[in-house]
Design an enzyme around this catalytic site. Structure first.
Site, PDB file in Angstrom:
ATOM      1  N   THR A 117       0.817  -1.210   0.000  1.00 22.39           N
ATOM      2  CA  THR A 117       0.000   0.000   0.000  1.00 22.39           C
ATOM      3  C   THR A 117       0.850   1.258   0.000  1.00 22.39           C
ATOM      4  O   THR A 117       1.950   1.279   0.564  1.00 22.39           O
ATOM      5  CB  THR A 117      -0.907   0.022   1.250  1.00 22.39           C
ATOM      6  N   TYR A 141      -1.930   0.029   9.999  1.00 21.56           N
ATOM      7  CA  TYR A 141      -2.144  -0.613   8.704  1.00 21.56           C
ATOM      8  C   TYR A 141      -0.907  -0.462   7.824  1.00 21.56           C
ATOM      9  O   TYR A 141      -0.362  -1.440   7.306  1.00 21.56           O
ATOM     10  CB  TYR A 141      -3.363  -0.023   8.013  1.00 21.56           C
TER      11      TYR A 141
END
Length: 337
Positions: A117, A141
């Site tokens: 990501t 995350y």
């Protein structure tokens, strides 16, 4: 040769499985179905329902199906949730990836593609952001994904594995043929929330932060159509099979749209207005994130086909209308543009 897709019944994973099957690949899927749906997989693709952290399960699948490459999607992806429950993210994203990699190494799998990501960058100093930029994630995350990237960099030389890390920017849209899309209830993706509002399933959409130093005060994102993203994975697989060495690549289009511009695109696609409520900034949100795509375009044989926000919005809307028909047996109020 067979490809193992972890999380293959999820949003991006199911698109990946369809693309691989269309390309004539042999595919197997491991998914615990916590956010995935077996009904959106192509007919005949073996699905093993279980946890990717279960090394016995993974080793059994690899050995039984002659796996030569793994594409790893399984994991948790909600930034605010990771702020509330970071240990869950270090378990689901980091510890699970470690177990999967251990099974892959023991079984001699030499090619690995990892779903990472742009959140690993945090707030970049320069945009568009290149792969060499400092990694300073603002959320568990992002940190949990970065830890897996670090593991891959250590594993590759030690065990003779080659990998491609694909750092996603903002994935959106749905399969143009309507076979699969984002079906998770309570999803937090901006386009998903917007099309739910446009189809009357939400009474409003919240915009978090309107005081950023951007042209309209809202955050800016580089949206990539999910179908283009999975074609980047196919190109990465071909790259590794042709002898390519380990690399990390941004997956985006290299252009940004603000949150408010994105909402307007959905309004145009649906032909409907819907309420927008402005709220304070959220912890962990990144102001501007646009990809430098020069490396992926130079490295992979990949040409995007859906580089257009209006197209992404239309495909997301069409999928949402189909979901409503399937789940509720009703036609929603949106009309296609």
């Amino acid at each position: 040769m067979t490809v193992l897709v972890t999380g293959g019944a999820g949003y991006i994973g199911s698109h990946m499985v369809h693309a691989l099957v269309e390309a004539g690949e042999s595919v197997v899927v491991i998914d615990n179905l916590s956010t995935g749906f077996s009904t959106y997989l192509p007919e005949g693709v073996p699905l093993f329902i279980g946890d990717v952290a279960d090394e016995n399960l993974v080793e059994g699948v690899i050995n039984a199906h002659g796996i030569d490459a793994i594409i790893h999607f399984a994991g948790s992806v909600v930034v605010p949730e990771s702020m509330r429950d970071p240990l869950a993210y270090y378990r689901n994203n980091t510890a699970t990836s470690r177990n999967l990699l251990n099974a892959a190494v023991k079984c001699g799998v030499k090619r690995f593609i990892f779903s990472s990501t742009a959140a690993v960058y945090g707030n970049p100093d320069i945009t568009p952001v290149a792969e060499e930029a400092p990694t300073r994630p603002l959320s568990p995350y992002g940190s949990s994904k970065l830890m897996t990237e670090i593991m891959l960099h250590d594993i590759a030389p030690a065990y003779g594995m080659e990998f491609v890390v694909l750092r996603y920017f903002n994935v959106a849209g749905a399969d143009p043929q309507g076979r699969t899309g984002l079906a998770t209830m309570g999803a937090t993706h901006l386009l998903k929330i917007a099309v739910e509002a446009a189809t009357g399933q939400r009474n409003k959409i919240d915009v978090y932060g309107t005081d950023y130093p951007t042209p309209d005060g809202s955050c800016i994102r580089d949206f990539i159509h999910v179908s283009d993203l999975v074609q980047a994975h196919r190109a990465a697989l071909a790259y590794l099979r042709e002898g390519g060495t380990s690399t990390t690549l941004n997956c985006g289009y290299g252009r940004g749209y603000s949150v408010l511009e994105t909402i307007e695109a959905v309004r145009r696609a649906s032909g409907r207005n819907f309420a927008v409520q402005y709220a304070p900034r959220r912890d962990g949100d990144i102001m501007t994130m646009i990809a430098d795509t020069s490396r992926i375009r130079a490295t992979l044989n990949w040409t995007p086909q859906y580089d257009d926000l209006e197209t992404i919005a239309r495909h997301a809307l069409a999928w949402e209308e189909k979901l409503a028909r399937e789940r509720f047996g009703v036609e929603l109020m949106a009309k296609s543009a």
